[in-house]
Scaffold this motif. Structure first.
Motif, short mmCIF file in Angstrom:
data_model
loop_
_atom_site.label_atom_id
_atom_site.label_comp_id
_atom_site.label_asym_id
_atom_site.label_seq_id
_atom_site.Cartn_x
_atom_site.Cartn_y
_atom_site.Cartn_z
N THR A 75 0.83 -1.19 0.00
CA THR A 75 0.00 0.00 0.00
C THR A 75 0.87 1.25 0.00
OG1 THR A 75 -0.15 0.34 2.41
CG2 THR A 75 -1.72 -1.20 1.42
N SER A 126 1.99 5.14 -7.10
CA SER A 126 0.96 4.12 -7.00
C SER A 126 0.84 3.37 -8.32
CB SER A 126 -0.39 4.75 -6.66
OG SER A 126 -1.43 3.79 -6.73
N TYR A 165 -2.09 1.33 -8.84
CA TYR A 165 -3.48 0.97 -9.13
C TYR A 165 -4.35 2.17 -9.49
CZ TYR A 165 -5.29 2.63 -4.61
OH TYR A 165 -5.67 3.40 -3.55
N LYS A 166 -3.89 3.38 -9.29
CA LYS A 166 -4.73 4.53 -9.59
C LYS A 166 -4.74 4.77 -11.10
CE LYS A 166 -4.43 6.75 -5.07
NZ LYS A 166 -3.68 5.73 -4.31
N GLN A 208 3.06 -11.90 -4.09
CA GLN A 208 2.53 -10.62 -4.55
C GLN A 208 2.49 -10.53 -6.07
OE1 GLN A 208 4.00 -7.24 -1.77
NE2 GLN A 208 5.72 -8.66 -1.87
N SER A 225 -3.31 -3.36 -7.12
CA SER A 225 -2.98 -2.71 -5.85
C SER A 225 -1.48 -2.47 -5.85
CB SER A 225 -3.37 -3.60 -4.65
OG SER A 225 -2.65 -4.83 -4.71
N GLY A 226 -1.00 -1.86 -4.79
CA GLY A 226 0.44 -1.76 -4.61
C GLY A 226 1.03 -0.42 -4.97
N ALA A 286 -0.42 -8.62 -8.17
CA ALA A 286 -0.33 -7.16 -8.14
C ALA A 286 0.86 -6.68 -8.95
CB ALA A 286 -0.23 -6.68 -6.69
#
Length: 389
Positions: free
Chosen positions: A84, A218, A220-221, A255, A227-228, A258
């Motif tokens: 995150t 980021s 994932y935006k 992971q 994510s991640g 992601a």
């Protein structure tokens, strides 16, 4: 979440997911099977799927490849993958506090750690925020110089989301960084959306990142990953950050999904972002014209010309009413202009704001398409107000 809330959310997702015209994909707006299929298709182009899945982010696996590619894109010595961005930034600021010997962090009161992280900066990291400005923009060099107490780190959120995804000019950014250096502070960029900020600055991504001592990005935006995030900077700092990542529980056994989605985002979405930013100006301009030609008593498209491919729209109605209007528009016409609306903290009753994102689906929208969709939306708004769902 109550049963009514679940039903409402399910209806919204069904409406938005079934739409045929939209400005951007809805976050989380795919069914599981659809997302897995897209990950397999795009991932095969980004990484050798005959390779082994990673374990604890080993350097010779897919997570290691993502870290190397991220560092190369940003022009830094190293990068570390985090589950995150909240964790990545807390770790970065904690590392710098230890190195500078000063736990005060200068950051905007609208920045992510102070709005969305439940005081984790203070409670978990033991750091103390100081606020160089309360204006809805990033601090100026003069404001940084005028801070009446020393600070170890200046954190700049680029763009400042809560102020409308706004950015300083290149000269303003370099000046504020220089002011922090004069105060013997290090600089950290909250670059969750740094990828799409380079068009505004007119500089390569590496040139923007080079202004800071560390940068968080980021996956994932804007890049559409699962994510991640990554923290990038000098190798010695990233090594220390990796140790804190382990302490924070940020090293899951596997992971790779992601990481694979992030690599696909670097390949597919990153090159397209400048086009999204340019077309966002067309969409924002058409929204402004449509509202100006309506009988609305008040509205706001902010910024007037977006700094990235995201911006805010404000209208003088209740948020639930506007969200319902958008759902009805999607259900009955297949068009998604706006999604969820909210009344931000401090905003007066009877006003609402939504964030507009322009991505690949929105490139086909002309200014006339936008104006027509606004007229249609306002009609659904009137209907929703007359007979709420």
């Amino acid at each position: 979440m109550t049963d009514t809330d679940r039903d409402r959310r399910g209806r919204q997702l069904d409406a938005w997911g079934g739409a045929t015209r939209l400005l951007a994909p809805a976050p989380g707006g795919e069914r599981i099977g659809e997302r897995l299929a897209r990950l397999a298709e795009q991932g095969a182009q980004a990484y050798d799927l005959d390779g082994w899945t990673d374990q604890y982010g080993n350097e010779d696996g897919i997570v290691g490849e993502l870290e190397r590619r991220t560092a190369a894109a940003l022009g830094t010595e190293a990068a570390a993958f985090f589950p995150t961005g909240t964790m990545a930034q807390q770790v970065a600021l904690r590392c710098w506090a230890g190195r500078t010997g000063n736990g005060a962090v200068a950051l905007h009161p609208l920045s992510h750690p102070l709005v969305w992280e439940r005081d984790a900066l203070q409670i978990l990291a033991g750091l103390r925020p100081v606020r160089p400005t309360s204006e809805p923009r990033l601090p100026t060099a003069a404001e940084v110089r005028a801070l009446d107490e020393p600070f170890g780190t200046l954190m700049l959120e680029l763009p400042l989301r809560e102020a409308g995804f706004t950015l300083p000019t290149w000269d303003e950014l370099t000046a504020v960084v220089e002011a922090a250096r004069e105060r013997e502070a290090v600089v950290h960029f909250d670059g969750a959306r740094l990828w799409e900020s380079v068009t505004h600055f007119g500089r390569p991504l590496s040139a923007v990142a080079s202004l800071a001592d560390t940068v968080y990005v980021s996956f994932y935006k804007s890049l559409g990953g699962l994510s991640g995030a990554a923290l990038a900077g000098p190798a010695t700092v990233i090594e220390e950050a990796a140790a804190w990542r382990h302490r924070y529980g940020g090293q899951p056994f596997q992971q790779w999904p992601a990481a694979l989605a992030a690599l696909a985002g670097l390949d597919v979405e990153l090159p397209r972002l400048p086009e999204y930013v340019r077309h966002a100006a067309t969409v924002a301009g058409a929204l402004y014209e449509a509202f100006a030609g309506s009988d609305l008593p008040w509205w706001r498209v902010w910024p007037r010309t977006p700094h990235t491919h995201q911006f805010q729209v404000w209208l003088p109605y209740e948020a639930d009413e506007l969200t319902e209007a958008g759902v009805r528009q999607a259900e009955e016409t297949g068009t998604v202009l706006f999604r969820r609306w909210s009344r931000p903290f401090g905003a007066p009753p009877g006003t609402a704001m939504t964030e507009v994102t322009v991505a690949r689906p929105g490139l086909s929208w002309s200014a006339e398409d936008v104006r027509a969709a606004v007229a249609e939306f306002l009609g659904f708004r009137a209907a929703a107000a007359a007979s709420p769902s």
